[in-house]
Design a protein around this motif. Structure first.
Motif, PDB file in Angstrom:
ATOM      1  N   ASN A  65       0.810  -1.215   0.000  1.00 19.50           N
ATOM      2  CA  ASN A  65       0.000   0.000   0.000  1.00 19.50           C
ATOM      3  C   ASN A  65       0.845   1.267   0.000  1.00 19.50           C
ATOM      4  O   ASN A  65       0.374   2.333   0.370  1.00 19.50           O
ATOM      5  N   THR A 102      -0.709   0.288  -9.514  1.00 26.36           N
ATOM      6  CA  THR A 102      -1.645   1.371  -9.199  1.00 26.36           C
ATOM      7  C   THR A 102      -3.062   0.837  -9.074  1.00 26.36           C
ATOM      8  O   THR A 102      -3.841   1.295  -8.230  1.00 26.36           O
ATOM      9  N   LEU A 144      -5.195   1.684  -5.941  1.00 32.01           N
ATOM     10  CA  LEU A 144      -6.287   2.666  -5.994  1.00 32.01           C
ATOM     11  C   LEU A 144      -7.651   2.055  -6.274  1.00 32.01           C
ATOM     12  O   LEU A 144      -8.676   2.671  -5.994  1.00 32.01           O
ATOM     13  N   GLY A 145      -7.664   0.891  -6.903  1.00 34.58           N
ATOM     14  CA  GLY A 145      -8.932   0.330  -7.376  1.00 34.58           C
ATOM     15  C   GLY A 145      -9.243   0.895  -8.754  1.00 34.58           C
ATOM     16  O   GLY A 145      -8.656   1.904  -9.195  1.00 34.58           O
ATOM     17  N   ASP A 173     -11.945   2.444 -10.172  1.00 37.21           N
ATOM     18  CA  ASP A 173     -12.582   3.756 -10.382  1.00 37.21           C
ATOM     19  C   ASP A 173     -11.573   4.896 -10.225  1.00 37.21           C
ATOM     20  O   ASP A 173     -11.496   5.795 -11.066  1.00 37.21           O
ATOM     21  N   GLN A 174     -10.793   4.820  -9.144  1.00 35.08           N
ATOM     22  CA  GLN A 174      -9.812   5.869  -8.899  1.00 35.08           C
ATOM     23  C   GLN A 174      -8.706   5.840  -9.966  1.00 35.08           C
ATOM     24  O   GLN A 174      -8.201   6.885 -10.379  1.00 35.08           O
ATOM     25  N   SER A 175      -8.364   4.655 -10.443  1.00 36.34           N
ATOM     26  CA  SER A 175      -7.360   4.544 -11.512  1.00 36.34           C
ATOM     27  C   SER A 175      -7.850   5.246 -12.772  1.00 36.34           C
ATOM     28  O   SER A 175      -7.088   5.911 -13.470  1.00 36.34           O
ATOM     29  N   ARG A 176      -9.153   5.095 -13.053  1.00 41.07           N
ATOM     30  CA  ARG A 176      -9.716   5.755 -14.244  1.00 41.07           C
ATOM     31  C   ARG A 176      -9.664   7.279 -14.097  1.00 41.07           C
ATOM     32  O   ARG A 176      -9.365   7.998 -15.060  1.00 41.07           O
ATOM     33  N   ILE A 177      -9.936   7.766 -12.897  1.00 42.72           N
ATOM     34  CA  ILE A 177      -9.880   9.223 -12.658  1.00 42.72           C
ATOM     35  C   ILE A 177      -8.453   9.726 -12.877  1.00 42.72           C
ATOM     36  O   ILE A 177      -8.211  10.730 -13.551  1.00 42.72           O
ATOM     37  N   GLU A 178      -7.502   8.973 -12.337  1.00 42.04           N
ATOM     38  CA  GLU A 178      -6.084   9.321 -12.488  1.00 42.04           C
ATOM     39  C   GLU A 178      -5.698   9.317 -13.979  1.00 42.04           C
ATOM     40  O   GLU A 178      -5.007  10.216 -14.471  1.00 42.04           O
ATOM     41  N   LYS A 237      -7.651   9.801 -16.599  1.00 43.41           N
ATOM     42  CA  LYS A 237      -8.250  10.959 -17.298  1.00 43.41           C
ATOM     43  C   LYS A 237      -7.433  12.220 -17.057  1.00 43.41           C
ATOM     44  O   LYS A 237      -7.198  13.009 -17.969  1.00 43.41           O
ATOM     45  N   LYS A 238      -6.988  12.396 -15.811  1.00 41.28           N
ATOM     46  CA  LYS A 238      -6.178  13.578 -15.468  1.00 41.28           C
ATOM     47  C   LYS A 238      -4.904  13.605 -16.305  1.00 41.28           C
ATOM     48  O   LYS A 238      -4.516  14.624 -16.864  1.00 41.28           O
TER      49      LYS A 238
END
Ligand code: GRG
Length: 289
Positions: free
Chosen positions: A166, A246, A250-251, A253-258, A260-261
């Motif tokens: 982690n 990652t 992060l899982g 959903d959070q990986s997808r947000i990252e 996109k950024k």
């Protein structure tokens, strides 16, 4: 200016035929040539050589035979890393690019040697075609102890080591070294080859870092998207296998947000260049968003 599809259609076959022709001619032992060619010609996407060429295109640098040879040198180095990564002592994979891995097909010693031979051959092609010691230095640094090999070392060291599972800094560093450094070097070498100004070089290197980071997240998400499509549910294969990345951190959903950024930032890095083809590489990631 040209778009990504046209660029890909034009240069992917050039890369493939250069690789096939030159490996056949330049390797004296025909059996060894066959073993090396088996992995090089197994159907890779040619991402890193195409990134090198697309960066030249973004700088309006002509793509001549020398540039193709440098691009192919990068692919030889990438293929070496995949052959060694698949070995029983490392990831122990039976399949790569939809075919048996080199050690499964030819034997372990043969696979180790194929990788051992592809690495210096890649460096040699880059040195011969570029006649530029700075480019050779960039590639050597990117794949050495403070680059790809160092990242692979961290990965091996961390497998099933709960204390780093982690640790975001550790995972970022390990993933960056393992895969990001070679992607960055592919773009950086192109800026040196094209004699880009310092400003443009910095912007393109920023692009490569964001693109490379995004590529790791994308690569992890591809498995999830495939299993969602096949089984109607998300399975975390990497988590089951005790991998540190990652996605497991992060899982999805959070990986997808990252992701996109990173895509947005990478797009902005291309403002100063003729970046239509390079921007097209980012479209690859839409598949997993
Ligand atoms: C053995 C020193 C040494 C290093 C190995 C490349 C590598 C380092 C590890 C691969 C681990 C991995 C699956 C990373 C995810 C991203 C990645 C590099 C995928 C493979 O590259 P692609 O997607 O493959 O460009 P193709 O087959 O298209 O070339």
């Amino acid at each position: 200016m040209t778009n990504f599809q046209d660029f890909y259609k034009q240069y992917q076959p050039k890369i493939d035929s250069f690789l096939a022709d030159h490996l056949s001619v330049e390797i004296q032992n025909k059996m060894f040539a066959e073993i090396m060619k088996y992995s090089v010609m197994a159907g890779g996407k040619r991402l890193r050589p195409l990134l090198f060429l697309a960066t030249l295109d973004s700088l309006k640098q002509e793509i001549d035979d020398r540039a193709i040879k440098i691009a192919c040198g990068i692919e030889l180095i990438h293929t070496y890393s995949l052959i060694h990564d698949d070995l029983p002592a490392m990831d122990n994979d039976d399949y790569r690019r939809g075919k048996l891995t080199s050690h499964k097909k030819w034997g372990e010693a043969q696979a180790i040697l194929a990788g051992d031979a592809l690495l210096p051959m890649g460096i040699q092609w880059i040195a011969e075609a570029s006649q530029n010691s700075q480019m050779v230095q960039v590639i050597a640094e990117a794949i050495g102890p403070n680059g790809m090999a160092g990242g692979q070392y961290l990965d091996i060291d961390a497998t099933n080591n709960d204390s780093v599972k982690n640790d975001a800094n550790f995972i970022n560093q390990m993933e960056w070294l393992k895969t990001g450094c070679l992607i960055e070097a592919s773009v950086k070498m192109a800026t040196i080859y094209a004699q880009a100004s310092k400003d443009l070089q910095e912007k393109l290197v920023d692009f490569s870092r964001r693109f490379g980071r995004a590529y790791q997240i994308y690569d992890d998400l591809v498995d999830i998207v495939q299993s969602e499509q096949e089984a109607g549910k998300a399975t975390h294969k990497d988590q089951e296998e005790g991998k540190n990345n990652t996605l497991t951190l992060l899982g999805a959903d959070q990986s997808r947000i990252e992701l996109k950024k990173l895509i947005n930032l990478a797009q902005a890095d291309l403002n100063l260049v003729d970046g239509e083809v390079l921007a097209g590489f980012l479209d690859l990631y839409q598949k997993v968003l």
